[in-house]
Design an enzyme around this catalytic site. Sequence first.
Site, PDB file in Angstrom:
ATOM      1  CB  SER A 173      20.115  23.052  44.688  1.00  0.00           C
ATOM      2  OG  SER A 173      21.112  23.862  45.263  1.00  0.00           O
ATOM      3  CG  ASP A 238      22.966  28.177  39.181  1.00  0.00           C
ATOM      4  OD1 ASP A 238      23.206  28.831  40.200  1.00  0.00           O
ATOM      5  OD2 ASP A 238      22.367  27.079  39.199  1.00  0.00           O
ATOM      6  CG  HIS A 267      20.557  28.077  42.308  1.00  0.00           C
ATOM      7  ND1 HIS A 267      21.315  27.014  41.854  1.00  0.00           N
ATOM      8  CD2 HIS A 267      20.093  27.711  43.542  1.00  0.00           C
ATOM      9  CE1 HIS A 267      21.330  26.052  42.769  1.00  0.00           C
ATOM     10  NE2 HIS A 267      20.580  26.453  43.797  1.00  0.00           N
TER      11      HIS A 267
END
Length: 291
Positions: A173, A238, A267
Amino acid sequence: MNGLSFKELCCLFCCPPCPSSIASKLAFLPPEPTYSLTPLADDSLKYTLNLTERSEWQHTSRELEYIEVFVCTTSTSRNNKIACMYVKTSPSDKFTILFSHGNAVDLGQMSSFFVGLSTRINCNILGYDYSGYGASKGRPSEKNMYADIDAAYQVLLSRYQLSPNHIILYGQSIGTVPTIDLASRREVGAVILHSPLMSGIRLAFPQTKRTCCLDVFTSIDKVPQIKSPVLVIHGTDDEVIDFSHGLAIFEKCPRTVAPLWVEGAGHNDVELYSQYLERLKRLIKTEMVAS
């Protein structure tokens, strides 16, 4: 990454004081520290790890023996001391992962994952906290992130005497931002980009095609400079960083291995799918040797 309302985005980008302010508001959510480090009285370079209940530790106390924690003996280039966690579950591990974690977590919350991952893929892991996270000093910022990962990288070279080709950079991320920045400047054994983002403005405004002067985290412009093999991992569903970001990053990398697109994953749950560990093992056991 945290979600912002349309009104907040308008205030952020229509009247921004500077790009670094955009980065701080858009990305950084350091949690209340879930651990502390206590220096040993007889050795100022060694520390005891103290985990709080919020760390969600899922392993036995014996497994704490796999973990070494310390603070970088030298400050980063921006004068911040950062906390590091080194996980070694097997003395024969050939490669070490330099892990840049996602947002809203710190090393205390990542410790359980690090031990489990290190055990399952037979690879050492060095995690670090960004400035302003956990026991790391300073405040979170984009420039500090780049200085933080540089300091952690130097730890692997000096403290653990690793050669660059035995280092795997892993960013998750927001952690893909410093990972890509370092990989664009240094040659390493391999790079893993887990749910990467193209840039801050492209995340907030998906129709954006070009980088402007107010953009932040401009990873899409840096990936063409990466010389090491790159594995891109992204969930197709996601909800935080759209799957299109992973695809675009993959297409821009000049030297990629087969990506891992996890059908139906969001995610925060890619690691729960069986193909996740299988793909990492294949990278380490065969593709790293081949490269």
